[in-house]
Scaffold this active site. Structure first.
Site, short mmCIF file in Angstrom:
data_model
loop_
_atom_site.label_atom_id
_atom_site.label_comp_id
_atom_site.label_asym_id
_atom_site.label_seq_id
_atom_site.Cartn_x
_atom_site.Cartn_y
_atom_site.Cartn_z
N HIS A 419 0.80 -1.23 0.00
CA HIS A 419 0.00 0.00 0.00
C HIS A 419 0.81 1.26 0.00
CE1 HIS A 419 -3.73 -2.15 1.48
NE2 HIS A 419 -3.84 -1.80 0.23
N GLU A 642 -7.84 -10.95 -13.41
CA GLU A 642 -6.83 -10.88 -12.36
C GLU A 642 -6.68 -12.21 -11.65
OE1 GLU A 642 -8.38 -7.70 -9.85
OE2 GLU A 642 -10.38 -8.26 -10.50
N ASP A 666 -3.03 -8.14 -8.89
CA ASP A 666 -3.66 -9.35 -8.35
C ASP A 666 -3.30 -10.58 -9.18
OD1 ASP A 666 -4.97 -8.77 -5.96
OD2 ASP A 666 -6.52 -7.64 -7.03
N CYS A 710 -4.49 -2.54 -16.52
CA CYS A 710 -4.66 -1.41 -15.61
C CYS A 710 -3.89 -1.59 -14.32
CB CYS A 710 -6.14 -1.14 -15.33
SG CYS A 710 -6.95 -2.47 -14.44
#
Lengths: 771, 206
Positions: A419, A642, A666, A710
């Site tokens: 993150h 994903e 992912d 993306c």
């Protein structure tokens, strides 16, 4: 100025209504407002004598307006007129206007010196704004307003738009001039409305960022326009909106140099001398930290949840009891505090669940914040410049650094998808990960270059600075040419689009051909309650507008895993990344998804919109999602790929779709079975792992529809060339990288990329060597 | 027959309303805001306090003072309504001899005030549904040569019939009108207090 009288059965009701209305206007501009309400402070009732006395006390040569509630208030007010001298009664008007709305409108209008007739008309229109908003009754017939020929354009800067108080100030200014002034919201097309009428300005519902055309005619039209422009420049008298602290962005370069600032070494407690009031010191420190955290929460809107969680940790009653007991037993405040929070961090670290384990970071962050407050270390976020060297980067740190001053961040732990890393990169802060245990003396000059993977202590500064200049030039070149298409030397044009988590991302980006990923769960992630359909449409519209109406790809709520939504609580799962994530969440409770799809369809009626569903595994899920979506007129529909299963059977899944978009983060972690938040294994989760690339290649060859990427891989200019060579036609990157990705693609000849060798490579490092 | 009779009437009304306060409030709680008994009691106790302190030389001053007191002390809609009644009644009695005819004109003036104030029509389930038949019966009795007591008794009996006739009506005025159809089946509290006031007049003014 006219006087105003409020007649009500209840004195508290009348006084509260007066308070509400009085707030709208500065004290020295308020009309006289008298109250005749209740038989006494607590007995409901009206008294005609009291009403007549109130009228007398509010009496003015300009007249008196009486607002009333119901029943006997009306009879008593009528009766009061009979008690008054005829010349007084002659200029008193009783109005059927709604008490609260009418009073607010009346007070504002009266404060501008308007005539009794004008104030009455305004009060009687008091419900228009509410009716228009709720749409539950036909909009009151309003005399059409003719647009004036003289006009200026202003922008609403106020955080909550042209709401009551700024609108009241505007009306006040307008009515001070001999001019007819109208407003038109150029972003919604509403208007023109009479700017001298509070209720009409309210119906405009102009939001922050909207452009409003102000038209004026009459003898003082020019003066009125000048005054309104000035008022708009002053945010219509509101305090300027609190700028979220880290709005400014960093250099966006992949190279940096500066003095090393080591963080994570713990707080130096050696100078601390315990006194006889350790409990008091602790309370002072806790109070100060709570203030800091609240400030952080309110100042960093998109990351507010993090600090809300820190506040909860700070107020853990059980742990606080332990700390207080230890202090009462003779321990110093820092010692007691450290021990308790170390214990808590250990408890978290001992948990099986990786997501929970990560909370230990938060515990340590709160621990150190309080320790710093106890020893009097002034700044809780001590890093203001230089290169931050940290064992791991938590999202709180990344979110609150001053991106314009920090030179860069070097993270010892590997992994590029945590993150903190994602947040730092999205803010354009130069960042390198995986520098390992290299010894860095505090204050030593350090430099890193992500492109070459180098991290140096005491480097050749001239060489590094030359590289920085070179890269900056390269970047500036890229930004200058940002709006040109990304056409490769062999003639392939790739759409380079931007990932959007906050509207500002769409505003700040240069050269994006649209958005390939609108993260709705991030857009509305700080909300306590679900956004309404209207609010969602408004936000999507703002994004599309910022991108000049180019297509935006809205991803439906992607929650679960590490992304909880406050307004859709989920049960704890032992394995959230393998649990109810993304689309899976809504199979059992589709309401929130339905609202969102409604908002997406409505937005699509005005501007090009694509919609995509996240975390799809099976064809059944695709069919279900398409069923929920309903008619697709004009809307392009896709899914995220994903999950390896989705990649492998993409032909089946994409049968009824227009596109698929690969979420490389992912896809990487599911393919490598490596948790991107677990620093021990995060290095395995490398997006350039040939296994991941083989899946991407498979998707491109078999999807039968347009393939986009993306994930983070699309933000890496080198990887972008490879993805394009594999056949991906749309790359969605973080804002600061968009011009660089486009520039790199323009230099590339895709036919020269040896994709066969890349797919057959031994590992990610070998892939990097080939690029 | 003079001021004293009217003072007695007002005191008797106060006593009657005090005794019936709970009953009136109960009626009002079914279709209104459950305050009619308490409001009327409070208003007329205030009138009694005025009577205890002040002596009046004329009926018109007495009635006007009673009206003003009701206006300020009742609180609910019956304050301005009964207040207006007594004010207009009093005004009409200014400088006239007390006869069944003049008192009849006074009652008419008062009830016209009630109508002007409340804008009610017959059948709206209000006090006017008691006043209207009462005035008609009074006028008929006086025209037939009845004395004041007999005319007031006829008026009170007609008011009681009008009051009873409000039971099936749907309210179209006041707080009860918010109930719509659900107001049917309940006796109107205002028509009830009007009847009590007229019955008191029949007992005391003769």
């Amino acid at each position: 100025m006219i006087g105003i009288v409020v007649v009500s059965h209840s004195r508290p009701l009348a006084e509260a209504a007066v308070g509400l209305a009085a707030e709208m206007v500065a004290e020295d501009k308020r009309p006289v407002i008298a109250v005749a309400a209740g038989l006494d402070a607590t007995t409901f009732g009206t008294d005609a004598m009291a009403v007549s006395e109130a009228i007398t006390s509010a009496d003015s040569a300009d007249g008196v307006l009486v607002l009333l509630d119901l029943g006997s208030a009306i009879l008593s007010a009528e009766m009061a007129l009979e008690f008054l001298e005829p010349d007084v009664a002659g200029h008193v008007r009783l109005t059927s206007a709604p008490l609260v709305e009418g009073l607010v409108a009346a007070v504002v209008t009266a404060s501008t010196g308007a005539s009794l007739d004008a104030v009455v008309a305004e009060a009687e229109r008091g419900l228009v704004g509410k009716q228009d908003h709720l749409g539950d009754s036909p909009a009151a017939a309003v005399a059409p307003v003719v647009e004036a020929d003289r006009s200026v354009e202003v922008v609403v800067g106020n955080e909550h738009g042209l709401h009551a108080r700024p609108a009241a100030r505007l009306v006040g200014v307008v009515n001070g001039f001999d001019a007819t002034v109208t407003l038109t919201d150029l972003d919604t097309g509403k208007g023109p409305v009479d700017a001298g009428s509070l209720s009409m300005v309210a119906t405009l519902n102009a939001q922050q960022g909207h452009r409003v055309r102000v038209g004026a005619s009459g003898p003082q039209a020019d003066e009125a326009l000048a005054a309104i422009e000035k008022l708009a420049a002053e945010n219509f008298g509101d305090e300027p909106a609190q700028k979220a602290a880290p709005a400014a962005s960093g250099s966006g370069l992949d190279v940096a140099i500066g003095p090393a600032v080591l963080v994570g070494a713990g707080v130096d407690l050696s100078g601390y001398v315990a006194g006889d009031n350790e409990l008091g010191r602790l309370d002072d420190a806790l109070g100060a930290v709570a203030d800091e955290l609240r400030e952080l929460r309110d100042g960093t809107a998109e990351h507010g949840e993090i600090f809300e969680a820190h506040l909860a940790l700070l107020n853990d009653r059980k742990v606080l009891d332990d700390v207080r007991t230890a202090i009462s037993g003779g321990a110093s405040a820092p010692a007691a505090w450290s021990e308790a929070y170390d214990g808590l961090a250990e408890t978290f670290e001992g948990l099986e669940d990786g997501y929970q384990r990560e909370r230990a970071q938060d515990v340590r962050a709160v621990r150190d914040r309080v320790l710093r407050a106890l020893v009097g270390a002034t700044s809780a976020a001590p890093v203001e410049s230089g290169i931050l060297v940290v064992p791991e980067l938590d999202a709180a740190t990344a979110a609150t650094l001053d991106a314009t001053r920090i030179a860069g961040i070097a993270v010892r732990a590997a992994g590029t998808t945590g993150h903190g890393v994602i947040v730092a990169r999205s803010r354009g802060i130069p960042l390198i990960t995986g520098i390992g245990d290299v010894e860095v003396p505090a204050g030593a000059t350090v430099a890193f270059d992500v492109r070459t993977g180098s991290f140096e202590v005491e480097p050749d500064e001239d060489r590094v600075r030359a590289t920085i200049t070179e890269r900056r030039d390269e970047r500036e070149q890229a930004v200058v040419r940002a709006d040109e298409p990304a056409t490769t030397r062999d003639g392939r044009t790739i759409d380079v689009v931007v990932n959007v988590g906050v509207v500002q991302d769409a505003v700040d980006v240069r050269g994006a051909d649209g958005s390939g990923l609108v993260r709705t769960e991030v857009l509305f992630g700080d909300r306590r309650t679900p956004p309404t359909v209207d609010e969602q449409v408004e936000t999507f519209r703002a994004i599309a507008r910022a991108l000049q109406g180019k297509p935006i790809t809205i991803r439906t709520w992607d929650i679960g895993g590490d992304k909880p939504l406050p307004f859709l609580p989920q049960a704890k799962e032992a394995n959230p990344f393998l649990g109810e994530r993304g689309l899976r969440v809504f199979r059992r409770r589709p309401e929130l998804l339905r609202d969102q799809l409604e908002a997406i369809r409505r937005t699509a009626a005005e501007t090009p919109v694509h919609v995509m569903f996240p975390m799809v595994t099976t064809a059944d899920e695709v069919a279900w999602a398409l069923g929920e979506l309903g008619p697709r007129d004009g809307l392009e529909v896709g899914i995220m790929v994903e999950i390896p299963a989705a990649a492998l059977r993409v032909r089946t899944l994409a049968k009824d779709l227009d596109f698929v978009s690969i979420g490389t983060n992912d896809l990487t972690q599911y393919t490598t079975a490596a948790d991107r938040t677990n620093t021990a294994v995060a290095s395995l989760a490398d997006g350039l792992d040939p296994a991941v690339l083989q899946l991407i290649d498979h998707v491109v060859r078999n999807a039968g529809v347009r393939v986009a990427v993306c994930g983070d891989l699309a933000s890496d200019p080198q990887a972008a060339v490879l993805l394009a060579a594999l056949g991906v036609t749309e790359l969605s990157a973080v804002g600061p990288q968009v011009p660089l990705v486009k520039a790199r693609l323009r230099q590339a000849d895709l036919s020269q990329v040896d994709t066969v060798a890349v797919l057959a490579a031994r590992d990610a490092d070998q892939v990097r060597g080939l690029l | 027959m003079g001021v004293d009779s009217f003072v007695n009437w007002l005191r008797d009304v106060a006593g009657t309303l005090h005794e019936n306060a709970a009953y009136l409030t109960e009626l009002d709680s079914a279709i209104g805001d459950a305050d009619h008994g308490a409001n009327m009691d409070r208003g007329f106790q205030a009138v009694v306090a005025v009577l205890d302190e002040t002596s009046f030389d004329s009926v018109d001053e007495l009635l006007k003072k009673a009206g003003m007191t009701l206006v300020s002390k009742v609180g609910g809609a019956s304050g301005p309504l009964y207040g207006t009644f007594f004010l207009r009644f009093g005004t009409a009695m200014s400088g006239v001899e007390l006869t069944p005819e003049t008192i009849g004109r006074g009652l008419h003036a008062g009830v016209e005030g009630v109508l002007a104030r409340g804008k009610a029509e017959l059948g709206d389930k209000t006090m006017y549904d008691a006043w209207a038949p009462a005035l008609e019966a009074y006028d008929a009795a006086v025209a037939g040569g009845s004395d004041l007591g007999a005319a007031l008794t006829a008026a009170a009996e007609a008011a009681a019939k009008g009051r009873d006739a409000t039971v099936p009506l749907v309210a179209r005025k006041g707080r009860a009108s918010y109930l719509g159809e659900r107001s049917a089946g309940h006796q109107d509290p205002g028509a009830t207090s009007t009847t009590l006031i007229l019955e008191s007049a029949a007992r005391t003014l003769s």
